[in-house]
Motif scaffolding. Structure first.
Motif, PDB file in Angstrom:
ATOM      1  N   ILE A 184      12.870  -0.465   3.747  1.00  0.00           N
ATOM      2  CA  ILE A 184      11.451  -0.800   3.683  1.00  0.00           C
ATOM      3  C   ILE A 184      10.635   0.441   4.039  1.00  0.00           C
ATOM      4  CG2 ILE A 184       9.641  -2.368   4.456  1.00  0.00           C
ATOM      5  CD1 ILE A 184      12.042  -3.733   3.099  1.00  0.00           C
ATOM      6  N   ASN A 185       9.704   0.805   3.172  1.00  0.00           N
ATOM      7  CA  ASN A 185       8.781   1.906   3.426  1.00  0.00           C
ATOM      8  C   ASN A 185       7.417   1.294   3.734  1.00  0.00           C
ATOM      9  OD1 ASN A 185       6.811   4.031   3.086  1.00  0.00           O
ATOM     10  ND2 ASN A 185       8.395   5.235   2.091  1.00  0.00           N
ATOM     11  N   GLU A 186       7.002   1.388   4.993  1.00  0.00           N
ATOM     12  CA  GLU A 186       5.744   0.790   5.432  1.00  0.00           C
ATOM     13  C   GLU A 186       4.957   1.811   6.231  1.00  0.00           C
ATOM     14  OE1 GLU A 186       4.108  -3.350   7.446  1.00  0.00           O
ATOM     15  OE2 GLU A 186       6.201  -2.767   7.690  1.00  0.00           O
TER      16      GLU A 186
ATOM     17  N   LEU B 238      12.454   1.830   7.271  1.00  0.00           N
ATOM     18  CA  LEU B 238      13.241   0.902   8.070  1.00  0.00           C
ATOM     19  C   LEU B 238      14.336   0.321   7.186  1.00  0.00           C
ATOM     20  CD1 LEU B 238      13.778  -0.977  10.543  1.00  0.00           C
ATOM     21  CD2 LEU B 238      12.153  -2.575   9.495  1.00  0.00           C
ATOM     22  N   THR B 239      15.584   0.454   7.602  1.00  0.00           N
ATOM     23  CA  THR B 239      16.680  -0.184   6.892  1.00  0.00           C
ATOM     24  C   THR B 239      16.799  -1.614   7.410  1.00  0.00           C
ATOM     25  OG1 THR B 239      17.837   1.914   6.587  1.00  0.00           O
ATOM     26  CG2 THR B 239      19.130  -0.090   6.340  1.00  0.00           C
ATOM     27  N   ARG B 240      16.368  -2.564   6.582  1.00  0.00           N
ATOM     28  CA  ARG B 240      16.262  -3.957   7.037  1.00  0.00           C
ATOM     29  C   ARG B 240      17.626  -4.638   7.079  1.00  0.00           C
ATOM     30  NH1 ARG B 240      11.866  -8.186   4.601  1.00  0.00           N
ATOM     31  NH2 ARG B 240      12.731 -10.106   5.448  1.00  0.00           N
ATOM     32  N   VAL B 241      18.421  -4.453   6.047  1.00  0.00           N
ATOM     33  CA  VAL B 241      19.806  -4.942   6.039  1.00  0.00           C
ATOM     34  C   VAL B 241      20.664  -3.872   5.387  1.00  0.00           C
ATOM     35  CG1 VAL B 241      19.133  -7.376   5.934  1.00  0.00           C
ATOM     36  CG2 VAL B 241      19.573  -6.139   3.815  1.00  0.00           C
ATOM     37  N   SER B 242      21.947  -3.823   5.747  1.00  0.00           N
ATOM     38  CA  SER B 242      22.833  -2.816   5.156  1.00  0.00           C
ATOM     39  C   SER B 242      24.282  -3.252   5.266  1.00  0.00           C
ATOM     40  CB  SER B 242      22.650  -1.465   5.855  1.00  0.00           C
ATOM     41  OG  SER B 242      23.010  -1.541   7.211  1.00  0.00           O
ATOM     42  N   SER B 243      25.126  -2.605   4.488  1.00  0.00           N
ATOM     43  CA  SER B 243      26.550  -2.890   4.544  1.00  0.00           C
ATOM     44  C   SER B 243      27.173  -2.330   5.813  1.00  0.00           C
ATOM     45  CB  SER B 243      27.246  -2.301   3.314  1.00  0.00           C
ATOM     46  OG  SER B 243      27.037  -0.900   3.246  1.00  0.00           O
TER      47      SER B 243
ATOM     48  N   PHE C 166      10.704  -4.667  -4.449  1.00  0.00           N
ATOM     49  CA  PHE C 166       9.443  -5.378  -4.254  1.00  0.00           C
ATOM     50  C   PHE C 166       8.388  -4.406  -3.757  1.00  0.00           C
ATOM     51  CE2 PHE C 166      11.134  -5.740   0.073  1.00  0.00           C
ATOM     52  CZ  PHE C 166      10.011  -5.498   0.848  1.00  0.00           C
ATOM     53  N   THR C 167       7.131  -4.767  -3.986  1.00  0.00           N
ATOM     54  CA  THR C 167       6.035  -3.919  -3.530  1.00  0.00           C
ATOM     55  C   THR C 167       4.805  -4.783  -3.295  1.00  0.00           C
ATOM     56  OG1 THR C 167       4.659  -1.993  -4.087  1.00  0.00           O
ATOM     57  CG2 THR C 167       5.330  -3.407  -5.911  1.00  0.00           C
ATOM     58  N   ASN C 168       4.013  -4.423  -2.316  1.00  0.00           N
ATOM     59  CA  ASN C 168       2.694  -5.037  -2.125  1.00  0.00           C
ATOM     60  C   ASN C 168       1.726  -3.950  -1.672  1.00  0.00           C
ATOM     61  OD1 ASN C 168       3.093  -4.737   0.699  1.00  0.00           O
ATOM     62  ND2 ASN C 168       4.076  -6.738   0.805  1.00  0.00           N
ATOM     63  N   ASP C 169       0.574  -4.342  -1.144  1.00  0.00           N
ATOM     64  CA  ASP C 169      -0.477  -3.364  -0.861  1.00  0.00           C
ATOM     65  C   ASP C 169      -0.070  -2.330   0.177  1.00  0.00           C
ATOM     66  OD1 ASP C 169      -2.094  -4.575  -2.692  1.00  0.00           O
ATOM     67  OD2 ASP C 169      -3.155  -5.813  -1.225  1.00  0.00           O
ATOM     68  N   ASP C 170       0.702  -2.702   1.184  1.00  0.00           N
ATOM     69  CA  ASP C 170       0.949  -1.775   2.290  1.00  0.00           C
ATOM     70  C   ASP C 170       2.411  -1.422   2.513  1.00  0.00           C
ATOM     71  OD1 ASP C 170       1.761  -4.219   3.156  1.00  0.00           O
ATOM     72  OD2 ASP C 170       0.436  -4.327   4.891  1.00  0.00           O
ATOM     73  N   CYS C 171       3.327  -1.925   1.689  1.00  0.00           N
ATOM     74  CA  CYS C 171       4.735  -1.549   1.860  1.00  0.00           C
ATOM     75  C   CYS C 171       5.507  -1.810   0.579  1.00  0.00           C
ATOM     76  CB  CYS C 171       5.372  -2.289   3.034  1.00  0.00           C
ATOM     77  SG  CYS C 171       5.741  -4.028   2.724  1.00  0.00           S
ATOM     78  N   TYR C 172       6.703  -1.253   0.512  1.00  0.00           N
ATOM     79  CA  TYR C 172       7.592  -1.555  -0.605  1.00  0.00           C
ATOM     80  C   TYR C 172       9.030  -1.469  -0.119  1.00  0.00           C
ATOM     81  CZ  TYR C 172       7.960   3.582  -1.082  1.00  0.00           C
ATOM     82  OH  TYR C 172       8.148   4.919  -0.857  1.00  0.00           O
TER      83      TYR C 172
END
Length: 230
Positions: free
Chosen positions: A49-51, A56-61, A123-129
């Motif tokens: 996640i780029n915010e 931030l790595t939200r989930v990973s292997s 995914f993307t929105n106004d303040d993060c992707y």
């Protein structure tokens, strides 16, 4: 079973798994696990996640993706920082010779043994992707088949997340409408108003108090008292 038929079956199973996932984190973990399983040369995968410029790595292997992506943030360069502004899919075929990110690429190659990398927008929105990050190691390099499978996986995940967020928004809208309807019923009974007049009352209170209309309606429905009552 042909390879194409097997691959179609795998993605059908993946779509069902997305539908039955309990929440968004579970859906993201399913995608990460599928990337390692389905993309032939993928050894490590994660959702980044780029915010507000931070990664931030939200989930990973495993911890590999978090460390490799944090290095991008520390150095201020890398595919996860470029994927949204440049293109939806960033492919680094050879990290040892990559020139677009002259500091990060050789460093992640020599320190972590990463040899190839992909970052795909999901995914993307106004303040993060968010992007799906895939890494190959030990001299392995992603080929066109790996890219095609990764893009199909990212597309499945993007559609699933979009549908879920629309459902969530619809659910909140229905709840809000029910709350407003209950408040209108109380106003109609207490003040002898029509439905339109009751809604206008809520709207006026919202405007004069600078509070959201649904918050005012919730207070009225919960307490059965009107604004200003003792």
């Amino acid at each position: 079973m042909s390879e194409a038929t097997q691959r179609l079956s795998e993605f059908e199973q993946l779509a069902r798994a997305f539908r039955w996932a309990t929440d968004e984190d579970a859906r993201l973990q399913i995608a990460v696990d599928a990337a390692v399983r389905l993309v032939a040369r993928c050894a490590h995968a994660g959702i980044t996640i780029n915010e507000k410029g931070g990664l931030l790595t939200r989930v990973s292997s495993d911890d590999f993706v978090r460390r490799a992506n944090e290095l991008q943030y520390e150095l201020g360069e890398g595919p996860c920082l470029s994927v949204r502004k440049d293109q939806d899919t960033m492919i680094v075929h050879d990290l040892e010779t990559e020139e677009r990110w002259p500091v990060w690429a050789p460093k992640v190659h020599h320190e972590f043994g990463a040899s190839s990398m992909m970052s795909l927008l999901v995914f993307t929105n106004d303040d993060c992707y968010g992007a799906l990050s895939l890494y190959a190691v030990d001299g392995q390099h992603f080929d066109v088949d790996d890219v095609a499978v990764a893009q199909a996986l990212a597309g499945h995940l993007a559609l699933s997340m979009s549908a879920e967020r629309e459902i969530d928004q619809l659910g909140m809208a229905i709840i809000s409408r029910l709350v407003i309807g209950r408040a209108e019923g109380i106003l109609m009974e207490r003040l002898d108003l029509s439905a339109d007049q009751a809604f206008d009352y809520l709207r006026r209170i919202s405007s004069t108090t600078n509070r959201k209309l649904v918050a005012i309606a919730s207070d009225i429905a919960r307490t059965r008292t009107l604004p200003g009552d003792d």
